[in-house]
Design an enzyme around this catalytic site. Structure first.
Site, PDB file in Angstrom:
ATOM      1  N   THR A 131       0.807  -1.219   0.000  1.00 35.72           N
ATOM      2  CA  THR A 131       0.000   0.000   0.000  1.00 35.72           C
ATOM      3  C   THR A 131       0.836   1.263   0.000  1.00 35.72           C
ATOM      4  O   THR A 131       1.946   1.290   0.564  1.00 35.72           O
ATOM      5  CB  THR A 131      -0.915   0.027   1.245  1.00 35.72           C
ATOM      6  N   GLU A 133       0.317   3.607   1.841  1.00 30.20           N
ATOM      7  CA  GLU A 133       0.481   4.008   3.247  1.00 30.20           C
ATOM      8  C   GLU A 133       1.906   3.730   3.740  1.00 30.20           C
ATOM      9  O   GLU A 133       2.354   4.327   4.716  1.00 30.20           O
ATOM     10  CB  GLU A 133      -0.517   3.271   4.139  1.00 30.20           C
ATOM     11  N   TYR A 154      -1.405   0.251  11.057  1.00 33.20           N
ATOM     12  CA  TYR A 154      -1.720  -0.438   9.790  1.00 33.20           C
ATOM     13  C   TYR A 154      -0.523  -0.389   8.843  1.00 33.20           C
ATOM     14  O   TYR A 154      -0.102  -1.412   8.291  1.00 33.20           O
ATOM     15  CB  TYR A 154      -2.941   0.225   9.138  1.00 33.20           C
ATOM     16  N   LYS A 158       1.772  -3.396   7.396  1.00 31.46           N
ATOM     17  CA  LYS A 158       1.942  -3.627   5.955  1.00 31.46           C
ATOM     18  C   LYS A 158       3.424  -3.585   5.559  1.00 31.46           C
ATOM     19  O   LYS A 158       3.836  -4.252   4.609  1.00 31.46           O
ATOM     20  CB  LYS A 158       1.151  -2.583   5.152  1.00 31.46           C
TER      21      LYS A 158
HETATM   22  P1  NAP Z   1     -11.473  -4.518   2.287  1.00 33.11           P
HETATM   23  O1  NAP Z   1     -12.635  -4.186   1.424  1.00 33.11           O
HETATM   24  O2  NAP Z   1     -11.388  -3.957   3.661  1.00 33.11           O
HETATM   25  O3  NAP Z   1     -11.402  -6.122   2.382  1.00 33.11           O
HETATM   26  C1  NAP Z   1     -10.588  -6.758   3.320  1.00 33.11           C
HETATM   27  C2  NAP Z   1     -10.831  -8.249   3.239  1.00 33.11           C
HETATM   28  O4  NAP Z   1     -10.010  -8.898   4.218  1.00 33.11           O
HETATM   29  C3  NAP Z   1     -12.274  -8.672   3.523  1.00 33.11           C
HETATM   30  O5  NAP Z   1     -12.609  -9.740   2.678  1.00 33.11           O
HETATM   31  C4  NAP Z   1     -12.200  -9.145   4.972  1.00 33.11           C
HETATM   32  O6  NAP Z   1     -13.180 -10.083   5.309  1.00 33.11           O
HETATM   33  C5  NAP Z   1     -10.832  -9.815   4.937  1.00 33.11           C
HETATM   34  N1  NAP Z   1     -10.266 -10.023   6.267  1.00 33.11           N
HETATM   35  C6  NAP Z   1     -10.127  -9.138   7.268  1.00 33.11           C
HETATM   36  N2  NAP Z   1      -9.543  -9.709   8.336  1.00 33.11           N
HETATM   37  C7  NAP Z   1      -9.316 -10.996   8.003  1.00 33.11           C
HETATM   38  C8  NAP Z   1      -8.743 -12.105   8.671  1.00 33.11           C
HETATM   39  N3  NAP Z   1      -8.319 -12.027   9.944  1.00 33.11           N
HETATM   40  N4  NAP Z   1      -8.654 -13.295   8.016  1.00 33.11           N
HETATM   41  C9  NAP Z   1      -9.130 -13.408   6.757  1.00 33.11           C
HETATM   42  N5  NAP Z   1      -9.695 -12.402   6.068  1.00 33.11           N
HETATM   43  C10 NAP Z   1      -9.785 -11.203   6.682  1.00 33.11           C
HETATM   44  O7  NAP Z   1     -10.100  -4.139   1.562  1.00 33.11           O
HETATM   45  P2  NAP Z   1      -9.849  -3.761   0.011  1.00 33.11           P
HETATM   46  O8  NAP Z   1     -10.095  -2.308  -0.161  1.00 33.11           O
HETATM   47  O9  NAP Z   1     -10.523  -4.749  -0.854  1.00 33.11           O
HETATM   48  O10 NAP Z   1      -8.272  -3.957  -0.067  1.00 33.11           O
HETATM   49  C11 NAP Z   1      -7.705  -5.235  -0.348  1.00 33.11           C
HETATM   50  C12 NAP Z   1      -6.297  -5.279   0.204  1.00 33.11           C
HETATM   51  O11 NAP Z   1      -5.510  -4.253  -0.398  1.00 33.11           O
HETATM   52  C13 NAP Z   1      -6.172  -5.061   1.694  1.00 33.11           C
HETATM   53  O12 NAP Z   1      -5.094  -5.854   2.152  1.00 33.11           O
HETATM   54  C14 NAP Z   1      -5.821  -3.590   1.827  1.00 33.11           C
HETATM   55  O13 NAP Z   1      -5.114  -3.361   3.024  1.00 33.11           O
HETATM   56  C15 NAP Z   1      -4.958  -3.401   0.606  1.00 33.11           C
HETATM   57  N6  NAP Z   1      -4.950  -2.073  -0.001  1.00 33.11           N
HETATM   58  C16 NAP Z   1      -6.125  -1.447  -0.284  1.00 33.11           C
HETATM   59  C17 NAP Z   1      -6.094  -0.213  -0.923  1.00 33.11           C
HETATM   60  C18 NAP Z   1      -7.369   0.506  -1.280  1.00 33.11           C
HETATM   61  O14 NAP Z   1      -7.294   1.707  -1.556  1.00 33.11           O
HETATM   62  N7  NAP Z   1      -8.509  -0.182  -1.340  1.00 33.11           N
HETATM   63  C19 NAP Z   1      -4.867   0.368  -1.276  1.00 33.11           C
HETATM   64  C20 NAP Z   1      -3.697  -0.325  -0.974  1.00 33.11           C
HETATM   65  C21 NAP Z   1      -3.741  -1.555  -0.361  1.00 33.11           C
HETATM   66  P3  NAP Z   1     -14.645  -9.611   5.862  1.00 33.11           P
HETATM   67  O15 NAP Z   1     -15.448  -9.293   4.640  1.00 33.11           O
HETATM   68  O16 NAP Z   1     -15.111 -10.799   6.609  1.00 33.11           O
HETATM   69  O17 NAP Z   1     -14.403  -8.401   6.724  1.00 33.11           O
HETATM   70  O1  G4F Z   2     -10.503   6.779   3.061  1.00 35.83           O
HETATM   71  P1  G4F Z   2      -9.498   6.689   4.140  1.00 35.83           P
HETATM   72  O2  G4F Z   2      -9.925   6.070   5.416  1.00 35.83           O
HETATM   73  O3  G4F Z   2      -8.254   5.942   3.501  1.00 35.83           O
HETATM   74  P2  G4F Z   2      -6.696   5.861   3.885  1.00 35.83           P
HETATM   75  O4  G4F Z   2      -6.463   6.174   5.302  1.00 35.83           O
HETATM   76  O5  G4F Z   2      -5.967   6.668   2.872  1.00 35.83           O
HETATM   77  O6  G4F Z   2      -6.417   4.299   3.667  1.00 35.83           O
HETATM   78  C1  G4F Z   2      -6.920   3.608   2.531  1.00 35.83           C
HETATM   79  O7  G4F Z   2      -5.985   3.693   1.494  1.00 35.83           O
HETATM   80  C2  G4F Z   2      -4.725   3.035   1.765  1.00 35.83           C
HETATM   81  C3  G4F Z   2      -3.858   3.254   0.521  1.00 35.83           C
HETATM   82  O8  G4F Z   2      -3.135   4.448   0.649  1.00 35.83           O
HETATM   83  C4  G4F Z   2      -4.998   1.568   2.014  1.00 35.83           C
HETATM   84  F1  G4F Z   2      -3.815   0.915   2.233  1.00 35.83           F
HETATM   85  C5  G4F Z   2      -5.906   1.411   3.205  1.00 35.83           C
HETATM   86  O9  G4F Z   2      -6.197   0.025   3.374  1.00 35.83           O
HETATM   87  C6  G4F Z   2      -7.200   2.160   2.927  1.00 35.83           C
HETATM   88  O10 G4F Z   2      -7.870   1.520   1.866  1.00 35.83           O
HETATM   89  O11 G4F Z   2      -8.938   8.153   4.502  1.00 35.83           O
HETATM   90  C7  G4F Z   2      -8.440   9.020   3.495  1.00 35.83           C
HETATM   91  C8  G4F Z   2      -8.190  10.395   4.101  1.00 35.83           C
HETATM   92  C9  G4F Z   2      -7.370  10.362   5.389  1.00 35.83           C
HETATM   93  O12 G4F Z   2      -6.425  11.402   5.337  1.00 35.83           O
HETATM   94  C10 G4F Z   2      -8.384  10.642   6.489  1.00 35.83           C
HETATM   95  O13 G4F Z   2      -7.855  11.292   7.636  1.00 35.83           O
HETATM   96  O14 G4F Z   2      -9.462  10.954   4.465  1.00 35.83           O
HETATM   97  C11 G4F Z   2      -9.336  11.555   5.739  1.00 35.83           C
HETATM   98  N1  G4F Z   2     -10.661  11.659   6.365  1.00 35.83           N
HETATM   99  C12 G4F Z   2     -11.266  12.829   6.720  1.00 35.83           C
HETATM  100  N2  G4F Z   2     -12.446  12.569   7.284  1.00 35.83           N
HETATM  101  C13 G4F Z   2     -11.464  10.643   6.712  1.00 35.83           C
HETATM  102  C14 G4F Z   2     -12.582  11.210   7.284  1.00 35.83           C
HETATM  103  N3  G4F Z   2     -11.328   9.297   6.550  1.00 35.83           N
HETATM  104  C15 G4F Z   2     -12.347   8.514   6.985  1.00 35.83           C
HETATM  105  N4  G4F Z   2     -12.248   7.165   6.812  1.00 35.83           N
HETATM  106  N5  G4F Z   2     -13.474   9.033   7.589  1.00 35.83           N
HETATM  107  C16 G4F Z   2     -13.632  10.372   7.763  1.00 35.83           C
HETATM  108  O15 G4F Z   2     -14.635  10.833   8.299  1.00 35.83           O
END
Ligand code: NAP
Ligand code: G4F
Length: 355
Positions: A131, A133, A154, A158
């Site tokens: 990520t 992050e 987190y 990662k």
């Molecule tokens: P997500 O929607 O939060 O999905 C997370 C998945 O992990 C869900 O299927 C959840 O199951 C499962 N999970 C959580 N805890 C677990 C455990 N203990 N054992 C087995 N499964 C578990 O995340 P996403 O947005 O699809 O992201 C996919 C991956 O990419 C994650 O690793 C995230 O950290 C990473 N990532 C995401 C982004 C982004 O912007 N979306 C960017 C960079 C990296 P449940 O449905 O049961 O909760």
């Molecule tokens: O949408 P966010 O919670 O995503 P964040 O923290 O960037 O993390 C996501 O992206 C990562 C990749 O860079 C993944 F690895 C991670 O698993 C996840 O998918 O927050 C985005 C921004 C932050 O700066 C947060 O402080 O939005 C700001 N924010 C402001 N108000 C808020 C809020 N975020 C959330 N969730 N809720 C709020 O009310």
């Protein structure tokens, strides 16, 4: 027929990746957690192949990244050609509330999976969901050579997962690649991530079901892309000759405030009238500015994102408007604002668990 195992299949990315792999002719196996209620809402529509109506080549298995034996069992039963490790406690704000759990699942969970692969000794290809992050407070733009400066439990978890993936690649010759993905969103995005929280709220406000939207830091900048385009890179990365670590993003960053302006503006509203700041949504340490320098992905895989910021907001807004039973305003039209009377009859619907 190739077999893929996806951890985190019930998440946003897992669901899109499943669709992609099925369309590429794979048999897809997904690991899900046992839950007291159904947790497969994002993949329920895949039980039948949308093209021919037959049962899809998808199987689900119970397992958890916290449990080594479940990982060993699933891998032995499936004997996959490719494993995509998408499972994680993926919410940054929640990781401050549950640092130990996040370290265990998001960090050590990856080790457990790699160790199961090493022990079974199969010739499997492994994808790790790294990520942006990881870059934390490092100056933008960030590329594969930018040093990691993680700013949350987190991100630290990662970082462990990323380095242990490299270590198993170097030490045991496992074909292991990490996609360092910047934020990617979609109508299937979890409801407590900021983009989806905003688009859901705008639609609910317009429908008269919500009055205000409570937010944290509006000044942080993110490089937001479209999730279906990002899962394609995961797959392509594992088809490449050599394992690699790759940054994936659009190269365009916007503030949370700009996302609010765009989403509210799409339906003809001024976000400032509805948004309230609530300190509970601030994080102990914030990541201010993430911006991808993704030229390696372009050179190595020929990958270019097509969906840009405004289109992404529209796609998500249209989906959430539809969920509220509202029509999309469509291109250039000024909106559903006329329908916007009577909202004051409703109480605020602030969900206390909303992070
Ligand atoms: P997500 O929607 O939060 O999905 C997370 C998945 O992990 C869900 O299927 C959840 O199951 C499962 N999970 C959580 N805890 C677990 C455990 N203990 N054992 C087995 N499964 C578990 O995340 P996403 O947005 O699809 O992201 C996919 C991956 O990419 C994650 O690793 C995230 O950290 C990473 N990532 C995401 C982004 C982004 O912007 N979306 C960017 C960079 C990296 P449940 O449905 O049961 O909760
Ligand atoms: O949408 P966010 O919670 O995503 P964040 O923290 O960037 O993390 C996501 O992206 C990562 C990749 O860079 C993944 F690895 C991670 O698993 C996840 O998918 O927050 C985005 C921004 C932050 O700066 C947060 O402080 O939005 C700001 N924010 C402001 N108000 C808020 C809020 N975020 C959330 N969730 N809720 C709020 O009310």
């Amino acid at each position: 027929m190739k077999k893929a195992l996806i951890t985190g299949i019930s998440g946003q990315d897992g669901s899109y990746l499943t669709e992609l792999l099925l369309s590429e002719g794979y048999q897809v196996h997904g690991m899900i957690r046992r839950s007291s209620t159904f947790n497969t809402g994002r993949i329920d529509h895949i039980y039948r192949d949308p093209h021919n109506g037959e049962k899809a080549k998808m199987r689900l298995h119970y397992g958890d990244l916290a449990s080594s034996d479940s990982l060993q069992n699933v891998i032995s039963a499936v004997e996959p050609d490719e494993i995509y490790n998408l499972a994680a406690q993926s919410h940054v704000r929640v990781s401050f509330d549950m640092p130990e759990y996040t370290g265990d699942v998001t960090g050590l969970g990856t080790l457990r999976l790699l160790e199961a692969i090493r022990r079974t000794g199969g010739n499997v290809r492994f994808y790790q969901a790294s990520t942006s992050e990881l870059f934390g407070s490092a100056s933008p733009p960030q590329s594969e050579t930018t040093p990691f400066e993680p700013q949350s439990p987190y991100a630290v978890a990662k970082a462990y997962a990323h380095w242990i993936t490299n270590n198993y690649r170097d030490g045991y010759g496992i074909f292991a690649s990490s996609g360092i993905l910047f934020n990617h969103e979609s109508p299937r995005r979890g409801e407590t991530f900021v983009t989806r929280k905003i688009t859901r709220a705008v639609a609910a406000i317009l429908a008269g079901r919500q009055k205000h939207l409570y937010m944290g830091n509006l000044d942080s900048k993110r490089d937001w892309g479209y999730a279906p385009e990002y899962v394609e890179v995961m797959w392509r990365l594992l088809q490449h000759d050599e394992p690699a670590d790759l940054v994936i993003g659009t190269g365009e960053a916007h503030t949370v405030r700009e996302f609010l302006e765009e989403a509210f503006g799409y339906v003809g509203l001024d976000y400032q009238e509805y948004v309230r700041i609530d300190p509970q949504y601030f994080r102990p340490t914030e990541v201010d500015y993430l911006l991808a320098e993704a030229s390696k992905a372009r050179d190595l895989l020929g990958w270019e994102p097509k969906i840009r910021f405004k289109d992404l907001v529209r796609i998500m807004m249209d989906a959430d408007l539809e969920l509220q039973g509202l029509e999309s305003p469509g291109e250039g039209k000024c909106l559903l604002a006329e329908r916007f009377d009577g909202w004051h009859r409703w109480e605020d619907q602030v969900v206390s668990m909303d992070k």
